[in-house]
Scaffold this active site. Structure first.
Site, PDB file in Angstrom:
ATOM      1  N   GLY A  20       0.879  -1.164   0.000  1.00  0.00           N
ATOM      2  CA  GLY A  20       0.000   0.000   0.000  1.00  0.00           C
ATOM      3  C   GLY A  20       0.915   1.212   0.000  1.00  0.00           C
ATOM      4  N   GLU A  21       0.686   2.114   0.899  1.00  0.00           N
ATOM      5  CA  GLU A  21       1.558   3.278   1.038  1.00  0.00           C
ATOM      6  C   GLU A  21       2.047   3.291   2.486  1.00  0.00           C
ATOM      7  OE1 GLU A  21       2.714   5.270  -1.358  1.00  0.00           O
ATOM      8  OE2 GLU A  21       3.918   6.080   0.279  1.00  0.00           O
ATOM      9  N   SER A  22       3.360   3.066   2.658  1.00  0.00           N
ATOM     10  CA  SER A  22       3.877   2.845   4.017  1.00  0.00           C
ATOM     11  C   SER A  22       3.683   4.053   4.929  1.00  0.00           C
ATOM     12  CB  SER A  22       5.346   2.439   3.970  1.00  0.00           C
ATOM     13  OG  SER A  22       6.118   3.450   3.366  1.00  0.00           O
ATOM     14  N   CYS A  78       6.246  -5.300   0.233  1.00  0.00           N
ATOM     15  CA  CYS A  78       6.389  -3.953  -0.335  1.00  0.00           C
ATOM     16  C   CYS A  78       6.315  -2.887   0.756  1.00  0.00           C
ATOM     17  CB  CYS A  78       5.365  -3.764  -1.445  1.00  0.00           C
ATOM     18  SG  CYS A  78       5.840  -2.464  -2.592  1.00  0.00           S
ATOM     19  N   ARG A 115      13.071   3.244   0.079  1.00  0.00           N
ATOM     20  CA  ARG A 115      11.712   3.326  -0.479  1.00  0.00           C
ATOM     21  C   ARG A 115      11.755   3.700  -1.951  1.00  0.00           C
ATOM     22  NH1 ARG A 115       8.036   7.366   1.872  1.00  0.00           N
ATOM     23  NH2 ARG A 115       6.524   6.207   0.645  1.00  0.00           N
ATOM     24  N   ARG A 149       6.162   0.258  -7.405  1.00  0.00           N
ATOM     25  CA  ARG A 149       6.842   1.317  -6.624  1.00  0.00           C
ATOM     26  C   ARG A 149       7.539   0.702  -5.416  1.00  0.00           C
ATOM     27  NH1 ARG A 149       3.725   4.495  -4.245  1.00  0.00           N
ATOM     28  NH2 ARG A 149       1.794   3.342  -4.629  1.00  0.00           N
ATOM     29  N   HIS A 199       5.053  -8.632  -4.541  1.00  0.00           N
ATOM     30  CA  HIS A 199       3.691  -8.958  -4.091  1.00  0.00           C
ATOM     31  C   HIS A 199       3.281 -10.369  -4.484  1.00  0.00           C
ATOM     32  CE1 HIS A 199       2.368  -4.774  -3.118  1.00  0.00           C
ATOM     33  NE2 HIS A 199       3.289  -4.456  -4.012  1.00  0.00           N
ATOM     34  N   GLU A 243       1.093 -12.129  -3.306  1.00  0.00           N
ATOM     35  CA  GLU A 243      -0.369 -12.283  -3.176  1.00  0.00           C
ATOM     36  C   GLU A 243      -1.094 -11.943  -4.482  1.00  0.00           C
ATOM     37  OE1 GLU A 243       1.401  -9.864  -2.024  1.00  0.00           O
ATOM     38  OE2 GLU A 243       0.367  -7.965  -2.339  1.00  0.00           O
TER      39      GLU A 243
HETATM   40  N1  GLN Z   1       6.125   2.922  -2.466  1.00  0.00           N
HETATM   41  C1  GLN Z   1       5.316   2.438  -1.384  1.00  0.00           C
HETATM   42  C2  GLN Z   1       5.887   2.831  -0.047  1.00  0.00           C
HETATM   43  O1  GLN Z   1       7.027   3.108   0.126  1.00  0.00           O
HETATM   44  C3  GLN Z   1       5.161   0.938  -1.421  1.00  0.00           C
HETATM   45  C4  GLN Z   1       4.373   0.500  -2.622  1.00  0.00           C
HETATM   46  C5  GLN Z   1       3.669  -0.811  -2.477  1.00  0.00           C
HETATM   47  O2  GLN Z   1       3.429  -1.292  -1.371  1.00  0.00           O
HETATM   48  N2  GLN Z   1       3.231  -1.370  -3.559  1.00  0.00           N
HETATM   49  O3  GLN Z   1       5.151   2.852   0.889  1.00  0.00           O
END
Ligand code: GLN
Length: 220
Positions: A49-51, A81, A110, A140, A180, A182
């Site tokens: 997701g977005e950390s 991720c 990141r 990403r 990922h 999953e």
């Molecule tokens: N770029 C995101 C981060 O640093 C991670 C991206 C992802 O989980 N697919 O949080």
């Protein structure tokens, strides 16, 4: 043997896919959004997701400290991720105040592939998994810039400009992948994690210590 109960941190990200993969591997799965939902889980998955967002939400919901102390006390954890970012002890290219869980003695960069490709697929040979290399989906994604202490490197990028970069690690009961699994339908990494949780449970119950030498049951 008892069915392991695995929590999936469900604040943001690809929660559903992890739940399905863990269930298919024989775990009982619970979504974790509050600290009390962490009680009674035998392992935790931190999805992508977005950390920064996941960290902020975890702090706001009072989950950050309970997660930190659970992982430090040996709760098995698997991060994909953004989950890898959250489980890292040290970050690069992150806001200085980014809240994290920690637990893995690694430095994670990141959005490390950013300048090369936002999203891509590649094969990764994953140490200890039988069968063909994994098809790894990177979105990403971070990579492990440096692994310290007793961190095992399980997988690296093969070929291309990021050749050799570390994208899968394990330290005792904590596993992280930049990619990922999953999303691919290949459940071998989830199976590995469920097995780590099972063995941890067995050890805690004192079962593991009574196995005769040379009995390799349950070894991967
Ligand atoms: N770029 C995101 C981060 O640093 C991670 C991206 C992802 O989980 N697919 O949080």
């Amino acid at each position: 043997m008892n069915v392991p109960v695995i929590g999936v941190l469900a604040l943001q990200g690809d929660v559903r896919e992890h739940v399905a993969a863990l269930r298919a591997e024989g775990a009982e799965v619970r979504s974790v959004r509050r600290a009390d939902e962490l009680t009674g889980v035998d392992g935790i998955v931190v999805p992508g997701g977005e950390s920064t967002t996941i960290g902020k939400l975890a702090a706001r919901f009072g989950l950050l400290e309970p997660l930190r102390s659970a992982v430090r006390s040996g709760l098995p954890a698997y991060g994909t991720c953004a989950g890898m970012v959250l489980l890292a002890d040290r970050l690069l290219d992150a806001p200085p105040d980014q809240p994290t869980v920690g637990g893995l003695d690694v430095t994670v960069r990141r959005n490390a592939f950013g300048r090369q490709a936002d999203s891509f697929e590649s094969t990764v040979r994953f140490a200890g998994l039988d069968g063909p290399p994994l098809q790894a989906v990177f979105i990403r994604a971070p990579w492990v810039e440096e692994a310290a202490g007793d961190v095992e490197v399980l997988g690296r990028v093969e070929g291309g400009p990021a050749d050799g970069r570390i994208v899968a690690v394990r330290q005792r009961n904590v596993v992280a992948t930049s990619f990922h699994p999953e999303l691919t339908g290949d459940r071998r990494v989830h199976a590995l994690f469920v097995e780590i949780v099972r063995r941890h449970l067995a050890q805690e119950a004192g079962v593991g210590t009574r196995r005769p030498a040379g009995d390799e049951r349950g070894q991967s």
